[in-house]
Design a protein around this motif. Structure first.
Motif, PDB file in Angstrom:
ATOM      1  N   HIS A 104      51.183  54.788  39.737  1.00 29.09           N
ATOM      2  CA  HIS A 104      50.374  54.507  40.926  1.00 29.09           C
ATOM      3  C   HIS A 104      48.920  54.947  40.759  1.00 29.09           C
ATOM      4  CE1 HIS A 104      50.181  58.724  42.264  1.00 29.09           C
ATOM      5  NE2 HIS A 104      51.451  58.832  41.929  1.00 29.09           N
ATOM      6  N   ALA A 105      48.649  55.760  39.726  1.00 23.27           N
ATOM      7  CA  ALA A 105      47.281  56.232  39.471  1.00 23.27           C
ATOM      8  C   ALA A 105      46.568  55.397  38.414  1.00 23.27           C
ATOM      9  CB  ALA A 105      47.310  57.702  39.045  1.00 23.27           C
ATOM     10  N   TRP A 106      47.240  54.390  37.857  1.00 21.10           N
ATOM     11  CA  TRP A 106      46.606  53.556  36.846  1.00 21.10           C
ATOM     12  C   TRP A 106      45.562  52.640  37.490  1.00 21.10           C
ATOM     13  CZ3 TRP A 106      51.233  51.399  33.480  1.00 21.10           C
ATOM     14  CH2 TRP A 106      51.917  52.478  32.911  1.00 21.10           C
ATOM     15  N   GLY A 107      44.586  52.245  36.672  1.00 16.26           N
ATOM     16  CA  GLY A 107      43.620  51.250  37.105  1.00 16.26           C
ATOM     17  C   GLY A 107      42.458  51.782  37.914  1.00 16.26           C
ATOM     18  N   HIS A 108      42.360  53.102  38.037  1.00 16.35           N
ATOM     19  CA  HIS A 108      41.273  53.705  38.815  1.00 16.35           C
ATOM     20  C   HIS A 108      40.246  54.438  37.937  1.00 16.35           C
ATOM     21  CE1 HIS A 108      43.438  52.930  42.576  1.00 16.35           C
ATOM     22  NE2 HIS A 108      44.521  53.379  41.966  1.00 16.35           N
ATOM     23  N   ALA A 138      50.837  49.841  19.501  1.00 13.84           N
ATOM     24  CA  ALA A 138      50.832  48.841  20.572  1.00 13.84           C
ATOM     25  C   ALA A 138      50.343  49.369  21.918  1.00 13.84           C
ATOM     26  CB  ALA A 138      52.238  48.265  20.739  1.00 13.84           C
ATOM     27  N   ASN A 139      49.991  50.646  22.009  1.00  9.93           N
ATOM     28  CA  ASN A 139      49.603  51.230  23.296  1.00  9.93           C
ATOM     29  C   ASN A 139      48.137  50.905  23.599  1.00  9.93           C
ATOM     30  OD1 ASN A 139      49.291  52.726  25.603  1.00  9.93           O
ATOM     31  ND2 ASN A 139      50.033  54.643  24.751  1.00  9.93           N
ATOM     32  N   ASP A 140      47.902  49.669  23.992  1.00  6.82           N
ATOM     33  CA  ASP A 140      46.525  49.206  24.213  1.00  6.82           C
ATOM     34  C   ASP A 140      45.846  49.951  25.348  1.00  6.82           C
ATOM     35  OD1 ASP A 140      46.759  47.346  22.166  1.00  6.82           O
ATOM     36  OD2 ASP A 140      47.469  45.764  23.502  1.00  6.82           O
ATOM     37  N   ARG A 141      46.605  50.355  26.378  1.00 12.03           N
ATOM     38  CA  ARG A 141      45.997  51.031  27.522  1.00 12.03           C
ATOM     39  C   ARG A 141      45.378  52.366  27.092  1.00 12.03           C
ATOM     40  NH1 ARG A 141      46.563  50.432  33.014  1.00 12.03           N
ATOM     41  NH2 ARG A 141      48.159  48.840  32.683  1.00 12.03           N
ATOM     42  N   SER A 142      46.119  53.165  26.338  1.00 14.16           N
ATOM     43  CA  SER A 142      45.571  54.446  25.887  1.00 14.16           C
ATOM     44  C   SER A 142      44.478  54.253  24.848  1.00 14.16           C
ATOM     45  CB  SER A 142      46.684  55.330  25.314  1.00 14.16           C
ATOM     46  OG  SER A 142      47.358  56.009  26.346  1.00 14.16           O
ATOM     47  N   VAL A 145      41.222  53.799  26.556  1.00 10.71           N
ATOM     48  CA  VAL A 145      40.641  55.064  27.021  1.00 10.71           C
ATOM     49  C   VAL A 145      39.953  55.774  25.860  1.00 10.71           C
ATOM     50  CG1 VAL A 145      41.112  57.330  28.028  1.00 10.71           C
ATOM     51  CG2 VAL A 145      42.295  55.296  28.905  1.00 10.71           C
ATOM     52  N   MET A 146      40.597  55.790  24.697  1.00  9.92           N
ATOM     53  CA  MET A 146      40.009  56.443  23.526  1.00  9.92           C
ATOM     54  C   MET A 146      38.658  55.833  23.195  1.00  9.92           C
ATOM     55  SD  MET A 146      43.493  56.763  21.227  1.00  9.92           S
ATOM     56  CE  MET A 146      44.995  57.394  21.996  1.00  9.92           C
ATOM     57  N   HIS A 147      38.566  54.511  23.259  1.00  7.61           N
ATOM     58  CA  HIS A 147      37.269  53.844  23.018  1.00  7.61           C
ATOM     59  C   HIS A 147      36.252  54.250  24.076  1.00  7.61           C
ATOM     60  CE1 HIS A 147      38.020  51.175  19.633  1.00  7.61           C
ATOM     61  NE2 HIS A 147      39.182  50.823  20.158  1.00  7.61           N
ATOM     62  N   ARG A 148      36.669  54.260  25.336  1.00  6.14           N
ATOM     63  CA  ARG A 148      35.719  54.542  26.415  1.00  6.14           C
ATOM     64  C   ARG A 148      35.158  55.953  26.344  1.00  6.14           C
ATOM     65  NH1 ARG A 148      39.184  51.081  29.540  1.00  6.14           N
ATOM     66  NH2 ARG A 148      40.404  52.822  30.334  1.00  6.14           N
ATOM     67  N   ILE A 149      35.914  56.907  25.817  1.00  6.67           N
ATOM     68  CA  ILE A 149      35.416  58.282  25.751  1.00  6.67           C
ATOM     69  C   ILE A 149      34.675  58.560  24.446  1.00  6.67           C
ATOM     70  CG2 ILE A 149      37.141  59.129  27.367  1.00  6.67           C
ATOM     71  CD1 ILE A 149      38.729  60.284  25.040  1.00  6.67           C
ATOM     72  N   GLY A 150      34.461  57.506  23.644  1.00  6.89           N
ATOM     73  CA  GLY A 150      33.605  57.637  22.469  1.00  6.89           C
ATOM     74  C   GLY A 150      34.310  57.909  21.165  1.00  6.89           C
ATOM     75  N   MET A 151      35.623  57.855  21.143  1.00  5.98           N
ATOM     76  CA  MET A 151      36.348  58.123  19.908  1.00  5.98           C
ATOM     77  C   MET A 151      36.288  56.902  18.995  1.00  5.98           C
ATOM     78  SD  MET A 151      39.621  60.333  21.293  1.00  5.98           S
ATOM     79  CE  MET A 151      39.480  61.681  20.102  1.00  5.98           C
ATOM     80  N   THR A 152      36.404  57.147  17.697  1.00 11.74           N
ATOM     81  CA  THR A 152      36.335  56.065  16.717  1.00 11.74           C
ATOM     82  C   THR A 152      37.648  55.982  15.943  1.00 11.74           C
ATOM     83  OG1 THR A 152      35.326  57.526  15.064  1.00 11.74           O
ATOM     84  CG2 THR A 152      33.834  56.245  16.482  1.00 11.74           C
TER      85      THR A 152
END
Length: 199
Positions: A104-108, A138-142, A145-152
């Motif tokens: 229920h907390a996803w997508g925010h 296959a965990n595209d959602r996580s 997040v890794m991309h958005r926080i600057g990880m390579t």
């Protein structure tokens, strides 16, 4: 090393765990969709044991996986934070950033918001030089997040998780990295040359 420090973001509270967190934590760990990229859902006993290990991590390391609460409602939505992986791998020893939020907390944007705060604590307060993150391929959602926080991600870093048997659909994992130098470059506002000066 004591209890978890309290961290805040504009919308979230990253705080020590409370007894009342265990029931909603067990519910999210029993949700097949939330646990899709883990080997199995957890029973209440297994979920409580995980909460115990998380709390012990703060005592041993001084950091760990914070309970995450939505400030406006006081609702527990899962965990985000830092941990020390225990399995052998080419990138060990390491400190990992991870998260697990109720559906229920996803997508925010909560995972990204909480993870950025945990990274700041790791690099600024704990003096870490690198933080990693990993998940099943296959965990595209996580991975987003890794991309958005600057990880390579370097495909040469990907690995087979030693705790899963060959042929298991989650056996292959991707590894993402972020070092302190890159983190500072990403989070430091650029200098404004001549700002406020007169010609």
């Amino acid at each position: 090393m004591g209890d978890a420090p309290v961290l805040t973001t504009p919308r979230l509270l990253l705080r020590p765990w409370r007894p009342g967190d265990r029931e909603p934590f067990a519910a999210l760990n029993a949700d097949p969709e939330t646990m899709r990229h883990f080997p199995a859902t957890l029973t209440r006993t297994q979920s409580d044991a995980l909460a115990d290990r998380i709390q012990d991590g703060f005592r041993r390391h001084g950091f760990g996986l914070w309970a995450v609460e939505v400030t406006a409602t006081g609702t527990f939505i899962g965990f985000t934070g830092l941990s020390v992986p225990a399995f052998p791998a080419h990138f060990q020893p390491s400190v990992e950033i991870g998260w697990r939020l109720a559906r229920h907390a996803w997508g925010h944007g909560y995972a990204t918001e909480a993870a950025r705060r945990a990274l700041a604590h790791g690099f600024q307060d704990e003096g870490l030089q690198e933080i990693v993150s990993f998940t099943a391929t296959a965990n595209d959602r996580s991975r987003a997040v890794m991309h958005r926080i600057g990880m390579t991600h370097d495909p040469a870093d990907d690995f087979d998780h030693p705790n899963l048997p060959a042929g298991h659909p989650l056996h292959r994992h991707v590894l993402y990295r972020l070092d302190a130098h890159r983190w500072r470059a990403l989070t430091t506002p650029p200098a404004r040359d001549g700002a406020g000066s007169q010609p």
